[in-house]
Structure formats: C-alpha cells, structure tokens
Design a protein around this motif. Structure first.
Motif, mmCIF file in Angstrom:
data_model
loop_
_atom_site.group_PDB
_atom_site.id
_atom_site.type_symbol
_atom_site.label_atom_id
_atom_site.label_comp_id
_atom_site.label_asym_id
_atom_site.label_seq_id
_atom_site.Cartn_x
_atom_site.Cartn_y
_atom_site.Cartn_z
ATOM 1 N N VAL A 61 0.842 -1.204 0.000
ATOM 2 C CA VAL A 61 0.000 0.000 0.000
ATOM 3 C C VAL A 61 0.877 1.255 0.000
ATOM 4 N N VAL A 62 1.900 1.263 0.851
ATOM 5 C CA VAL A 62 2.793 2.433 0.926
ATOM 6 C C VAL A 62 3.487 2.645 -0.417
ATOM 7 N N LEU A 63 4.014 1.575 -1.007
ATOM 8 C CA LEU A 63 4.706 1.712 -2.290
ATOM 9 C C LEU A 63 3.758 2.173 -3.394
ATOM 10 N N HIS A 64 2.524 1.716 -3.346
ATOM 11 C CA HIS A 64 1.494 2.155 -4.297
ATOM 12 C C HIS A 64 1.320 3.669 -4.217
ATOM 13 N N GLU A 65 1.202 4.184 -2.997
ATOM 14 C CA GLU A 65 1.014 5.629 -2.820
ATOM 15 C C GLU A 65 2.277 6.407 -3.158
ATOM 16 N N ILE A 66 3.426 5.855 -2.881
ATOM 17 C CA ILE A 66 4.690 6.505 -3.261
ATOM 18 C C ILE A 66 4.767 6.632 -4.779
ATOM 19 N N ALA A 67 4.341 5.602 -5.489
ATOM 20 C CA ALA A 67 4.337 5.677 -6.961
ATOM 21 C C ALA A 67 3.470 6.839 -7.425
ATOM 22 N N HIS A 68 2.315 7.031 -6.806
ATOM 23 C CA HIS A 68 1.471 8.183 -7.156
ATOM 24 C C HIS A 68 2.215 9.490 -6.913
ATOM 25 N N ALA A 69 2.861 9.601 -5.763
ATOM 26 C CA ALA A 69 3.586 10.831 -5.435
ATOM 27 C C ALA A 69 4.690 11.112 -6.450
ATOM 28 N N LEU A 70 5.357 10.078 -6.892
ATOM 29 C CA LEU A 70 6.479 10.266 -7.815
ATOM 30 C C LEU A 70 6.048 10.657 -9.224
ATOM 31 N N VAL A 71 4.912 10.135 -9.695
ATOM 32 C CA VAL A 71 4.510 10.424 -11.076
ATOM 33 C C VAL A 71 3.614 11.642 -11.209
ATOM 34 N N GLY A 72 2.997 12.088 -10.130
ATOM 35 C CA GLY A 72 2.154 13.274 -10.199
ATOM 36 C C GLY A 72 0.687 12.956 -10.387
ATOM 37 N N PRO A 73 -0.156 13.965 -10.198
ATOM 38 C CA PRO A 73 -1.607 13.760 -10.156
ATOM 39 C C PRO A 73 -2.271 13.433 -11.492
ATOM 40 N N ARG A 74 -1.611 13.633 -12.591
ATOM 41 C CA ARG A 74 -2.257 13.401 -13.884
ATOM 42 C C ARG A 74 -2.207 11.944 -14.340
ATOM 43 N N HIS A 75 -1.465 11.107 -13.659
ATOM 44 C CA HIS A 75 -1.260 9.746 -14.170
ATOM 45 C C HIS A 75 -2.188 8.683 -13.595
ATOM 46 N N HIS A 76 -2.811 8.918 -12.475
ATOM 47 C CA HIS A 76 -3.736 7.949 -11.863
ATOM 48 C C HIS A 76 -3.106 6.554 -11.883
ATOM 49 N N HIS A 77 -3.705 5.597 -12.589
ATOM 50 C CA HIS A 77 -3.149 4.235 -12.676
ATOM 51 C C HIS A 77 -2.799 3.891 -14.127
ATOM 52 N N ASP A 78 -2.241 4.851 -14.841
ATOM 53 C CA ASP A 78 -1.884 4.636 -16.248
ATOM 54 C C ASP A 78 -0.547 3.905 -16.385
#
Length: 103
Positions: A61-78
């Motif tokens: 779960v933490v790594l999932h959220e870190i991935a979001h933080a690293l790619v930015g808000p426009r990428h969602h789950h792309d």
C-alpha cells in the motif's frame, strides 16, 4: 500491523524514494487503505485497515502511494504509474484482495 511499525516503515520507504519533504499520517478511511494528497504533499494510510493487515500488505500500500507521489496527479493508474509502481516493487492493482479482513 501496529501503527508505530507501519509509520516507521512508511517513513523509511518515503525517504528512500526521495519523498523526505512529504508528510505521513493516518486517517480514518474504511474503504481504501491509502491515499496520496498532492496539494498537501501527504501520504495517508487508513489506521483502521492497517491494524488488520500484515507487513507485506502494508508495504504494498505504501509503495502504491509513493508511486502516485512520484509520477504526479495526472497519471492515476496509467502506464507511467504502473512502470513506476513496478520499479518500486508495488503491486500493479489499485484494489486490495477481497480476502483481506474488513473493519
């Protein structure tokens, strides 16, 4: 997992990923395990759910959220997010297994 252990794990993973300037906290969510809040640069974990999960699940779960933080808000789950999540060792899925306990 105990909250203190989850907090330490999350903070360590966030720092290792270059998110030392991001905050971490628990929230009261019961329908999602984690969230990435770009406006406040905060990653949150559900306190009620984290207490039910084992260490590998919390790490995912933490790594999932870190991935979001690293790619930015426009990428969602792309595809960009998926590549980053995989590189971190996070699960691809945005959904937790139905077999996990619920509050």
């Amino acid at each position: 997992m105990e909250r203190a252990v989850a907090r330490a794990q999350a903070r360590g993973l966030m720092d290792a990923a270059g998110l030392a300037d991001w905050s971490f906290r628990f929230d009261r969510a019961k329908r999602r395990a984690g969230a990435c809040h770009f406006s406040t640069r905060t990653i949150t974990l559900s306190g009620p759910l984290i207490e039910l999960y084992d260490a590998p699940t919390v790490r995912g779960v933490v790594l999932h959220e870190i991935a979001h933080a690293l790619v930015g808000p426009r990428h969602h789950h792309d595809a960009v997010w998926k590549r980053t999540a995989r590189a971190l060792g996070a699960p691809d899925s945005a959904r937790l297994p139905a077999s996990l306990p619920k509050p």
